[in-house]
Design an enzyme around this catalytic site. Sequence first.
Site, PDB file in Angstrom:
ATOM      1  N   ALA A  64       1.806 -15.542 -16.084  1.00  0.00           N
ATOM      2  CA  ALA A  64       1.441 -16.829 -15.460  1.00  0.00           C
ATOM      3  C   ALA A  64       0.900 -16.586 -14.044  1.00  0.00           C
ATOM      4  O   ALA A  64      -0.109 -17.172 -13.645  1.00  0.00           O
ATOM      5  CB  ALA A  64       2.654 -17.748 -15.420  1.00  0.00           C
ATOM      6  N   ASN A 118      -2.921  -6.570  -3.465  1.00  0.00           N
ATOM      7  CA  ASN A 118      -2.432  -5.648  -4.496  1.00  0.00           C
ATOM      8  C   ASN A 118      -0.930  -5.791  -4.764  1.00  0.00           C
ATOM      9  O   ASN A 118      -0.471  -5.517  -5.862  1.00  0.00           O
ATOM     10  CB  ASN A 118      -2.757  -4.216  -4.050  1.00  0.00           C
ATOM     11  CG  ASN A 118      -1.962  -3.191  -4.835  1.00  0.00           C
ATOM     12  OD1 ASN A 118      -2.280  -2.866  -5.966  1.00  0.00           O
ATOM     13  ND2 ASN A 118      -0.880  -2.690  -4.238  1.00  0.00           N
ATOM     14  N   TYR A 123       5.143 -13.092 -15.122  1.00  0.00           N
ATOM     15  CA  TYR A 123       4.109 -12.176 -14.610  1.00  0.00           C
ATOM     16  C   TYR A 123       2.719 -12.605 -15.104  1.00  0.00           C
ATOM     17  O   TYR A 123       1.757 -12.668 -14.325  1.00  0.00           O
ATOM     18  CB  TYR A 123       4.454 -10.761 -15.084  1.00  0.00           C
ATOM     19  CG  TYR A 123       3.553  -9.663 -14.596  1.00  0.00           C
ATOM     20  CD1 TYR A 123       3.679  -9.143 -13.313  1.00  0.00           C
ATOM     21  CD2 TYR A 123       2.584  -9.105 -15.440  1.00  0.00           C
ATOM     22  CE1 TYR A 123       2.867  -8.097 -12.882  1.00  0.00           C
ATOM     23  CE2 TYR A 123       1.777  -8.068 -15.022  1.00  0.00           C
ATOM     24  CZ  TYR A 123       1.910  -7.559 -13.738  1.00  0.00           C
ATOM     25  OH  TYR A 123       1.101  -6.530 -13.321  1.00  0.00           O
ATOM     26  N   LYS A 178      -0.443 -13.800 -12.878  1.00  0.00           N
ATOM     27  CA  LYS A 178      -1.716 -13.064 -12.940  1.00  0.00           C
ATOM     28  C   LYS A 178      -2.858 -13.947 -13.453  1.00  0.00           C
ATOM     29  O   LYS A 178      -4.010 -13.764 -13.072  1.00  0.00           O
ATOM     30  CB  LYS A 178      -1.556 -11.810 -13.816  1.00  0.00           C
ATOM     31  CG  LYS A 178      -0.614 -10.766 -13.211  1.00  0.00           C
ATOM     32  CD  LYS A 178      -1.099 -10.277 -11.860  1.00  0.00           C
ATOM     33  CE  LYS A 178      -0.287  -9.127 -11.306  1.00  0.00           C
ATOM     34  NZ  LYS A 178      -0.757  -8.682  -9.990  1.00  0.00           N
ATOM     35  N   ASP A 199       6.662  -9.215   4.202  1.00  0.00           N
ATOM     36  CA  ASP A 199       6.879  -9.688   2.841  1.00  0.00           C
ATOM     37  C   ASP A 199       5.827 -10.762   2.597  1.00  0.00           C
ATOM     38  O   ASP A 199       5.927 -11.873   3.137  1.00  0.00           O
ATOM     39  CB  ASP A 199       8.303 -10.271   2.735  1.00  0.00           C
ATOM     40  CG  ASP A 199       8.564 -10.894   1.374  1.00  0.00           C
ATOM     41  OD1 ASP A 199       7.601 -11.097   0.599  1.00  0.00           O
ATOM     42  OD2 ASP A 199       9.738 -11.195   1.082  1.00  0.00           O
ATOM     43  N   ILE A 201      -1.605   1.241 -16.346  1.00  0.00           N
ATOM     44  CA  ILE A 201      -1.918   2.274 -15.363  1.00  0.00           C
ATOM     45  C   ILE A 201      -0.629   3.037 -15.071  1.00  0.00           C
ATOM     46  O   ILE A 201       0.435   2.420 -14.914  1.00  0.00           O
ATOM     47  CB  ILE A 201      -2.450   1.624 -14.061  1.00  0.00           C
ATOM     48  CG1 ILE A 201      -3.599   0.635 -14.361  1.00  0.00           C
ATOM     49  CG2 ILE A 201      -2.878   2.689 -13.066  1.00  0.00           C
ATOM     50  CD1 ILE A 201      -4.847   1.225 -14.951  1.00  0.00           C
ATOM     51  N   ALA A 236       0.803  -1.235   0.000  1.00  0.00           N
ATOM     52  CA  ALA A 236       0.000   0.000   0.000  1.00  0.00           C
ATOM     53  C   ALA A 236       0.832   1.279   0.000  1.00  0.00           C
ATOM     54  O   ALA A 236       0.276   2.372   0.077  1.00  0.00           O
ATOM     55  CB  ALA A 236      -0.930   0.001   1.209  1.00  0.00           C
ATOM     56  N   SER A 237       2.150   1.180  -0.103  1.00  0.00           N
ATOM     57  CA  SER A 237       2.964   2.391   0.075  1.00  0.00           C
ATOM     58  C   SER A 237       2.980   3.314  -1.136  1.00  0.00           C
ATOM     59  O   SER A 237       3.377   4.465  -1.031  1.00  0.00           O
ATOM     60  CB  SER A 237       4.400   2.008   0.466  1.00  0.00           C
ATOM     61  OG  SER A 237       5.007   1.290  -0.576  1.00  0.00           O
ATOM     62  N   ARG A 238       2.562   2.825  -2.283  1.00  0.00           N
ATOM     63  CA  ARG A 238       2.585   3.690  -3.485  1.00  0.00           C
ATOM     64  C   ARG A 238       1.641   3.131  -4.557  1.00  0.00           C
ATOM     65  O   ARG A 238       1.020   2.082  -4.368  1.00  0.00           O
ATOM     66  CB  ARG A 238       4.007   3.769  -4.032  1.00  0.00           C
ATOM     67  CG  ARG A 238       4.503   2.436  -4.539  1.00  0.00           C
ATOM     68  CD  ARG A 238       5.948   2.473  -4.955  1.00  0.00           C
ATOM     69  NE  ARG A 238       6.207   1.421  -5.917  1.00  0.00           N
ATOM     70  CZ  ARG A 238       7.420   1.000  -6.240  1.00  0.00           C
ATOM     71  NH1 ARG A 238       8.471   1.545  -5.689  1.00  0.00           N
ATOM     72  NH2 ARG A 238       7.571   0.045  -7.142  1.00  0.00           N
TER      73      ARG A 238
HETATM   74  P1  NAI Z   1       4.143  -0.535  -7.789  1.00  0.00           P
HETATM   75  O1  NAI Z   1       5.418  -1.220  -8.119  1.00  0.00           O
HETATM   76  O2  NAI Z   1       4.061   0.941  -7.838  1.00  0.00           O
HETATM   77  O3  NAI Z   1       3.629  -1.013  -6.360  1.00  0.00           O
HETATM   78  C1  NAI Z   1       3.691  -2.358  -5.939  1.00  0.00           C
HETATM   79  C2  NAI Z   1       3.694  -2.385  -4.430  1.00  0.00           C
HETATM   80  O4  NAI Z   1       3.808  -3.750  -3.993  1.00  0.00           O
HETATM   81  C3  NAI Z   1       4.886  -1.630  -3.836  1.00  0.00           C
HETATM   82  O5  NAI Z   1       4.439  -0.830  -2.747  1.00  0.00           O
HETATM   83  C4  NAI Z   1       5.802  -2.739  -3.331  1.00  0.00           C
HETATM   84  O6  NAI Z   1       6.595  -2.384  -2.230  1.00  0.00           O
HETATM   85  C5  NAI Z   1       4.772  -3.801  -2.953  1.00  0.00           C
HETATM   86  N1  NAI Z   1       5.373  -5.133  -2.864  1.00  0.00           N
HETATM   87  C6  NAI Z   1       6.135  -5.761  -3.779  1.00  0.00           C
HETATM   88  N2  NAI Z   1       6.525  -6.953  -3.311  1.00  0.00           N
HETATM   89  C7  NAI Z   1       5.992  -7.090  -2.055  1.00  0.00           C
HETATM   90  C8  NAI Z   1       6.053  -8.097  -1.063  1.00  0.00           C
HETATM   91  N3  NAI Z   1       6.737  -9.226  -1.249  1.00  0.00           N
HETATM   92  N4  NAI Z   1       5.376  -7.906   0.093  1.00  0.00           N
HETATM   93  C9  NAI Z   1       4.676  -6.761   0.309  1.00  0.00           C
HETATM   94  N5  NAI Z   1       4.593  -5.775  -0.600  1.00  0.00           N
HETATM   95  C10 NAI Z   1       5.255  -5.926  -1.769  1.00  0.00           C
HETATM   96  O7  NAI Z   1       3.079  -1.193  -8.758  1.00  0.00           O
HETATM   97  P2  NAI Z   1       1.579  -0.777  -9.156  1.00  0.00           P
HETATM   98  O8  NAI Z   1       1.597  -0.382 -10.562  1.00  0.00           O
HETATM   99  O9  NAI Z   1       0.988   0.120  -8.144  1.00  0.00           O
HETATM  100  O10 NAI Z   1       0.892  -2.225  -9.094  1.00  0.00           O
HETATM  101  C11 NAI Z   1       0.014  -2.652  -8.082  1.00  0.00           C
HETATM  102  C12 NAI Z   1      -0.631  -3.964  -8.528  1.00  0.00           C
HETATM  103  O11 NAI Z   1      -1.339  -3.752  -9.741  1.00  0.00           O
HETATM  104  C13 NAI Z   1       0.391  -5.066  -8.813  1.00  0.00           C
HETATM  105  O12 NAI Z   1      -0.136  -6.313  -8.399  1.00  0.00           O
HETATM  106  C14 NAI Z   1       0.522  -5.027 -10.310  1.00  0.00           C
HETATM  107  O13 NAI Z   1       0.936  -6.259 -10.839  1.00  0.00           O
HETATM  108  C15 NAI Z   1      -0.908  -4.687 -10.715  1.00  0.00           C
HETATM  109  N6  NAI Z   1      -1.029  -4.118 -12.045  1.00  0.00           N
HETATM  110  C16 NAI Z   1      -0.427  -2.931 -12.373  1.00  0.00           C
HETATM  111  C17 NAI Z   1      -0.556  -2.428 -13.663  1.00  0.00           C
HETATM  112  C18 NAI Z   1       0.062  -1.138 -14.074  1.00  0.00           C
HETATM  113  O14 NAI Z   1      -0.047  -0.821 -15.267  1.00  0.00           O
HETATM  114  N7  NAI Z   1       0.684  -0.371 -13.216  1.00  0.00           N
HETATM  115  C19 NAI Z   1      -1.332  -3.153 -14.678  1.00  0.00           C
HETATM  116  C20 NAI Z   1      -1.926  -4.369 -14.218  1.00  0.00           C
HETATM  117  C21 NAI Z   1      -1.773  -4.826 -12.956  1.00  0.00           C
END
Ligand code: NAI
Length: 251
Positions: free
Chosen positions: A160, A93, A158, A162, A66, A191, A16-18
């Site tokens: 696989a 998420n 990724y 999803k 984690d 996004i 949830a940090s970003r």
């Molecule tokens: P992001 O990289 O900005 O944020 C992902 C967050 O997940 C970060 O806060 C990170 O610290 C956290 N994270 C990663 N590994 C972790 C772990 N092992 N334990 C706890 N937290 C962990 O990515 P974004 O774009 O905000 O993506 C959020 C979700 O949406 C992801 O599941 C991503 O696959 C999905 N998504 C994003 C798309 C995009 O275009 N940005 C498109 C489709 C899906």
Amino acid sequence: MQCCSLKDKTAIVTGASRGIGRAIALRLADMGANLVLNYRSSIQGTEDIIKEIEEKGVKAIAVQADISKFEEAEKLVKAAVDTFKSIDILVNNAGITKDGLLLRMKEEDFDSVINVNLKGAFNTIKHVSGIMLKQRSGKIINISSVVGITGNAGQLNYAAAKAGILGLTKSAARELGSRGITVNAVAPGFIQTDMTEVLSDKVKENIKGTIPLKTLGSPEDVANLVGFLASDMAAYITGQVINVDGGMVMQ
Ligand code: NAI
């Protein structure tokens, strides 16, 4: 009570940090939910969101975990229950990418993406479901991706993971439905977040060309759907995959 109020409900949002996770946390807080914000390493971003959430008149805590590790997911859920007593909403998420063509993809790149993006969702659902089963209510929302539906060259790991999320969502929906728990998946397209920031302007322009609405989505576009699915407006929706993608993928 308002139709979409989440007043006195507790929501866990992983990662949830970003990005999208942050937007989801803020949307659920707007709707009245207390928040459990999971972060993997950066308390900094999470502290800022807590401040923003508390200004909305609801409570929030941050929990480092984690989620790819079973015991850490358990720790996250335990911290949520210890503070708020119930868990009404779980949003899976957190996600990572380790892109590369099959021929160059290392085994550890496959494993780490599956472990965070797919096993991570299993880990949290496993620990939350016992609580929701006792409550006889709950809303679980898993963030998948359109590439889990279509596949994508260079994202075998990724896509696989999803796609796995979709099977997990539908199976959990079938298992938990009789106890008032809904489980749905959201499939975002492209996004604008840190995850897609790495793409060149040229690639982004090419992607826009494939999107009927001709623009990339915002984290808030995804958060709006999650807010709806978390509310009683979506009481009769379960086992579904809903795209937020500007029309990119039509099923
Ligand atoms: P992001 O990289 O900005 O944020 C992902 C967050 O997940 C970060 O806060 C990170 O610290 C956290 N994270 C990663 N590994 C972790 C772990 N092992 N334990 C706890 N937290 C962990 O990515 P974004 O774009 O905000 O993506 C959020 C979700 O949406 C992801 O599941 C991503 O696959 C999905 N998504 C994003 C798309 C995009 O275009 N940005 C498109 C489709 C899906």
